[in-house]
Motif scaffolding. Structure first.
Motif, PDB file in Angstrom:
ATOM      1  N   ILE A 168      -2.423 -11.359   4.814  1.00 29.28           N
ATOM      2  CA  ILE A 168      -1.762 -10.567   5.845  1.00 29.28           C
ATOM      3  C   ILE A 168      -0.297 -10.995   5.995  1.00 29.28           C
ATOM      4  CG2 ILE A 168      -3.835 -10.007   7.128  1.00 29.28           C
ATOM      5  CD1 ILE A 168      -3.306 -12.303   8.990  1.00 29.28           C
ATOM      6  N   GLU A 169       0.036 -12.217   5.598  1.00 27.97           N
ATOM      7  CA  GLU A 169       1.415 -12.691   5.723  1.00 27.97           C
ATOM      8  C   GLU A 169       2.366 -11.969   4.773  1.00 27.97           C
ATOM      9  OE1 GLU A 169       0.697 -17.315   7.146  1.00 27.97           O
ATOM     10  OE2 GLU A 169       1.393 -16.882   5.106  1.00 27.97           O
ATOM     11  N   ARG A 170       1.832 -11.381   3.717  1.00 28.12           N
ATOM     12  CA  ARG A 170       2.687 -10.761   2.709  1.00 28.12           C
ATOM     13  C   ARG A 170       2.977  -9.281   2.991  1.00 28.12           C
ATOM     14  NH1 ARG A 170       3.540 -13.791  -1.868  1.00 28.12           N
ATOM     15  NH2 ARG A 170       2.123 -15.531  -2.274  1.00 28.12           N
ATOM     16  N   ILE A 171       2.371  -8.712   4.003  1.00 28.17           N
ATOM     17  CA  ILE A 171       2.567  -7.290   4.265  1.00 28.17           C
ATOM     18  C   ILE A 171       4.044  -6.988   4.511  1.00 28.17           C
ATOM     19  CG2 ILE A 171       2.053  -5.401   5.860  1.00 28.17           C
ATOM     20  CD1 ILE A 171      -0.220  -6.134   4.000  1.00 28.17           C
ATOM     21  N   SER A 172       4.615  -6.167   3.653  1.00 30.27           N
ATOM     22  CA  SER A 172       6.016  -5.745   3.731  1.00 30.27           C
ATOM     23  C   SER A 172       6.983  -6.913   3.926  1.00 30.27           C
ATOM     24  CB  SER A 172       6.202  -4.708   4.839  1.00 30.27           C
ATOM     25  OG  SER A 172       5.571  -3.505   4.489  1.00 30.27           O
ATOM     26  N   SER A 173       6.616  -8.085   3.424  1.00 29.30           N
ATOM     27  CA  SER A 173       7.526  -9.227   3.456  1.00 29.30           C
ATOM     28  C   SER A 173       7.584  -9.911   2.098  1.00 29.30           C
ATOM     29  CB  SER A 173       7.089 -10.236   4.526  1.00 29.30           C
ATOM     30  OG  SER A 173       5.812 -10.760   4.223  1.00 29.30           O
ATOM     31  N   THR A 174       7.015  -9.245   1.092  1.00 32.56           N
ATOM     32  CA  THR A 174       6.993  -9.776  -0.265  1.00 32.56           C
ATOM     33  C   THR A 174       7.390  -8.672  -1.232  1.00 32.56           C
ATOM     34  OG1 THR A 174       5.282 -11.439   0.197  1.00 32.56           O
ATOM     35  CG2 THR A 174       5.526 -10.722  -2.088  1.00 32.56           C
ATOM     36  N   VAL A 175       8.210  -9.035  -2.213  1.00 31.42           N
ATOM     37  CA  VAL A 175       8.563  -8.111  -3.287  1.00 31.42           C
ATOM     38  C   VAL A 175       8.103  -8.731  -4.600  1.00 31.42           C
ATOM     39  CG1 VAL A 175      10.421  -6.881  -4.474  1.00 31.42           C
ATOM     40  CG2 VAL A 175      10.614  -7.354  -2.025  1.00 31.42           C
ATOM     41  N   GLN A 176       7.316  -7.987  -5.387  1.00 24.24           N
ATOM     42  CA  GLN A 176       6.962  -8.444  -6.724  1.00 24.24           C
ATOM     43  C   GLN A 176       7.729  -7.626  -7.753  1.00 24.24           C
ATOM     44  OE1 GLN A 176       2.989  -9.784  -8.610  1.00 24.24           O
ATOM     45  NE2 GLN A 176       3.114  -7.626  -9.145  1.00 24.24           N
ATOM     46  N   LYS A 220      -6.056 -13.301 -19.760  1.00 22.93           N
ATOM     47  CA  LYS A 220      -7.460 -13.125 -19.412  1.00 22.93           C
ATOM     48  C   LYS A 220      -7.802 -13.799 -18.085  1.00 22.93           C
ATOM     49  CE  LYS A 220      -9.103 -12.719 -24.190  1.00 22.93           C
ATOM     50  NZ  LYS A 220      -9.888 -13.387 -25.264  1.00 22.93           N
ATOM     51  N   ALA A 221      -7.139 -14.911 -17.803  1.00 24.07           N
ATOM     52  CA  ALA A 221      -7.466 -15.671 -16.590  1.00 24.07           C
ATOM     53  C   ALA A 221      -7.217 -14.857 -15.329  1.00 24.07           C
ATOM     54  CB  ALA A 221      -6.665 -16.967 -16.553  1.00 24.07           C
ATOM     55  N   ILE A 222      -6.057 -14.192 -15.241  1.00 23.96           N
ATOM     56  CA  ILE A 222      -5.726 -13.500 -13.991  1.00 23.96           C
ATOM     57  C   ILE A 222      -5.667 -11.982 -14.154  1.00 23.96           C
ATOM     58  CG2 ILE A 222      -4.489 -15.535 -13.169  1.00 23.96           C
ATOM     59  CD1 ILE A 222      -1.877 -14.030 -13.601  1.00 23.96           C
ATOM     60  N   GLY A 223      -6.024 -11.471 -15.326  1.00 21.80           N
ATOM     61  CA  GLY A 223      -6.124 -10.025 -15.508  1.00 21.80           C
ATOM     62  C   GLY A 223      -4.804  -9.298 -15.436  1.00 21.80           C
ATOM     63  N   LYS A 224      -3.727  -9.963 -15.877  1.00 21.07           N
ATOM     64  CA  LYS A 224      -2.395  -9.350 -15.928  1.00 21.07           C
ATOM     65  C   LYS A 224      -1.842  -9.496 -17.345  1.00 21.07           C
ATOM     66  CE  LYS A 224      -1.145  -7.994 -11.668  1.00 21.07           C
ATOM     67  NZ  LYS A 224      -0.612  -6.647 -11.370  1.00 21.07           N
ATOM     68  N   PRO A 225      -1.090  -8.479 -17.841  1.00 20.62           N
ATOM     69  CA  PRO A 225      -0.534  -8.581 -19.183  1.00 20.62           C
ATOM     70  C   PRO A 225       0.553  -9.639 -19.293  1.00 20.62           C
ATOM     71  CG  PRO A 225       0.007  -6.448 -18.179  1.00 20.62           C
ATOM     72  CD  PRO A 225      -0.825  -7.187 -17.207  1.00 20.62           C
ATOM     73  N   GLN A 226       0.803 -10.112 -20.516  1.00 18.91           N
ATOM     74  CA  GLN A 226       1.845 -11.105 -20.760  1.00 18.91           C
ATOM     75  C   GLN A 226       3.209 -10.552 -20.354  1.00 18.91           C
ATOM     76  OE1 GLN A 226       1.599 -12.986 -24.703  1.00 18.91           O
ATOM     77  NE2 GLN A 226      -0.503 -12.247 -24.859  1.00 18.91           N
ATOM     78  N   GLY A 227       3.980 -11.388 -19.676  1.00 17.71           N
ATOM     79  CA  GLY A 227       5.292 -10.970 -19.231  1.00 17.71           C
ATOM     80  C   GLY A 227       5.755 -11.781 -18.049  1.00 17.71           C
ATOM     81  N   ASN A 228       6.806 -11.300 -17.391  1.00 16.85           N
ATOM     82  CA  ASN A 228       7.426 -12.004 -16.271  1.00 16.85           C
ATOM     83  C   ASN A 228       7.057 -11.362 -14.939  1.00 16.85           C
ATOM     84  OD1 ASN A 228       9.382 -13.918 -17.767  1.00 16.85           O
ATOM     85  ND2 ASN A 228       9.821 -11.929 -18.696  1.00 16.85           N
ATOM     86  N   TYR A 229       6.715 -12.202 -13.957  1.00 19.95           N
ATOM     87  CA  TYR A 229       6.371 -11.736 -12.614  1.00 19.95           C
ATOM     88  C   TYR A 229       7.148 -12.591 -11.606  1.00 19.95           C
ATOM     89  CZ  TYR A 229       2.489  -9.564 -15.091  1.00 19.95           C
ATOM     90  OH  TYR A 229       1.736  -8.826 -15.970  1.00 19.95           O
ATOM     91  N   ILE A 230       8.037 -11.955 -10.874  1.00 23.15           N
ATOM     92  CA  ILE A 230       8.852 -12.658  -9.883  1.00 23.15           C
ATOM     93  C   ILE A 230       8.435 -12.206  -8.489  1.00 23.15           C
ATOM     94  CG2 ILE A 230      11.179 -13.074  -9.014  1.00 23.15           C
ATOM     95  CD1 ILE A 230      10.976 -11.799 -12.479  1.00 23.15           C
ATOM     96  N   THR A 231       8.085 -13.155  -7.640  1.00 20.39           N
ATOM     97  CA  THR A 231       7.681 -12.848  -6.264  1.00 20.39           C
ATOM     98  C   THR A 231       8.740 -13.372  -5.305  1.00 20.39           C
ATOM     99  OG1 THR A 231       5.337 -13.026  -6.853  1.00 20.39           O
ATOM    100  CG2 THR A 231       5.889 -13.111  -4.519  1.00 20.39           C
TER     101      THR A 231
END
Length: 333
Positions: free
Chosen positions: A212-220, A76-87
């Motif tokens: 702007i730093e994450r544009i095409s330099s981050t993979v989730q 509920k805090a960040i509006g994402k379902p339970q699970g794993n998120y790797i950045t």
């Protein structure tokens, strides 16, 4: 998909519903950004209840941050379902050399292997899906990656004598976009899944970011599926285990930001410069601590100036990221 992002931005700006019970509109698809924005907005110094995280520095240019949402409170805090998120953050991708791209691909492969192993065995068939519009550069990553995937399903089915024993079945498709096919992506994928019966789906898509730093330099990388256009509250049908009946791993790369994000980040940089010159200023310190995104957006919206922005090097960035993602997927299989 990015097409949905662009198409729905103006409408969603006017009719946006809160992303969480606290009424916070994140306007980003990245779980790590949502967590940081929520912590800043609520003055939380430690980790949010229901969320675990760790950060690993691979080398001076590559950092991996793993965020796990463990219960409904974190959800509920960040509006994402339970699970794993790797950045995976990759610095200097604009000028990356081949060895940098190879290291980034290997990092993605290692993380992807771990997530795949959580859901299926070593022989489970995988369907790779590239979302997006190949004719719109910031939205073309998914289809371009599909062209580089090493597919094996047809060889195993028709020429098994030429395949090493134990080779995993891999198939791939780029279903296009609703505006050109007239068919929802979920409808296409359900038909494919029902016919070829893969054990897992990997979806590649363009994302929205608040930096702007994450544009095409981050993979989730996440194992909770994907909701195309979620960064702007779009109501497109989600692609997930709940809708397809099998696990869905999403690989997302930010390729655009809104003008309000660009102005907000530029304002922070400007204030930092003034602070370095003036050493201290209570007003500037207070201004920098605030998230000025909403105020900037409100100023831009009446004149339709809240544009979708992508860098001038987007062609090169997309090519580099295509190689990173395609190689990472191929290595993981």
């Amino acid at each position: 998909m990015l097409e949905n992002y662009i198409k729905n931005t103006k409408e969603k700006d006017q009719n946006m519903q809160p992303s969480t019970q606290q009424g916070f509109n994140f306007r980003t698809d990245l779980a790590s950004e949502r967590r940081d924005l929520y912590r800043k907005a609520n003055s939380i110094e430690n980790e949010i209840n229901g969320i675990e995280s760790e950060k690993e520095e691979i080398n001076e240019n590559i950092t991996v941050e793993r965020v796990k949402i463990t219960n409904e409170e974190g959800e509920k805090a960040i509006g994402k379902p339970q699970g794993n998120y790797i950045t995976i953050d990759i610095k200097k991708l604009r000028i990356a050399q081949e060895e940098d791209i190879e290291k980034s691909a290997q990092t993605l492969s290692n993380e992807l292997k771990r997530v795949i192993d959580l859901h299926i065995d070593k022989q489970g068939e995988i369907l790779v899906v590239g979302l997006g519009n190949i004719y719109v550069t910031p939205d073309s990553l998914g289809p371009k990656v599909i062209n580089e995937i090493e597919v094996t399903r047809h060889i195993i089915n028709y020429l098994p004598q030429y395949v090493e024993e134990g080779t995993r079945m891999v198939s791939a498709i780029s279903p296009g976009v609703l505006g050109t096919t007239g068919i929802e992506t979920l409808e296409i994928l359900k038909g494919i899944v029902d016919n070829i019966n893969p054990k897992l789906v990997i979806v590649i898509d363009a994302l929205a970011s608040r930096s702007i730093e994450r544009i095409s330099s981050t993979v989730q990388l996440s194992d909770t599926g994907i909701v195309p256009g979620a960064g702007v509250g779009n109501t497109r049908a989600e692609i997930s285990k709940a809708t397809l009946g099998i696990p869905v791993i999403a690989i997302g790369i930010p390729t655009v930001v809104e003008t309000a994000v660009l102005v907000n980040d530029s304002l922070d940089l400007f204030i930092t410069k003034l602070q370095e010159e003036a050493k201290s200023n209570d007003y500037l310190n207070q201004l920098k601590e605030q998230d000025n995104y909403e105020e900037i957006k409100e100023a831009l919206l009446p004149r339709d100036f809240n544009l979708i922005v992508t860098p001038k090097e987007i062609d090169d960035l997309i090519e580099n990221m295509t190689e990173v993602v395609a190689t990472g997927i191929n290595l993981s299989m």
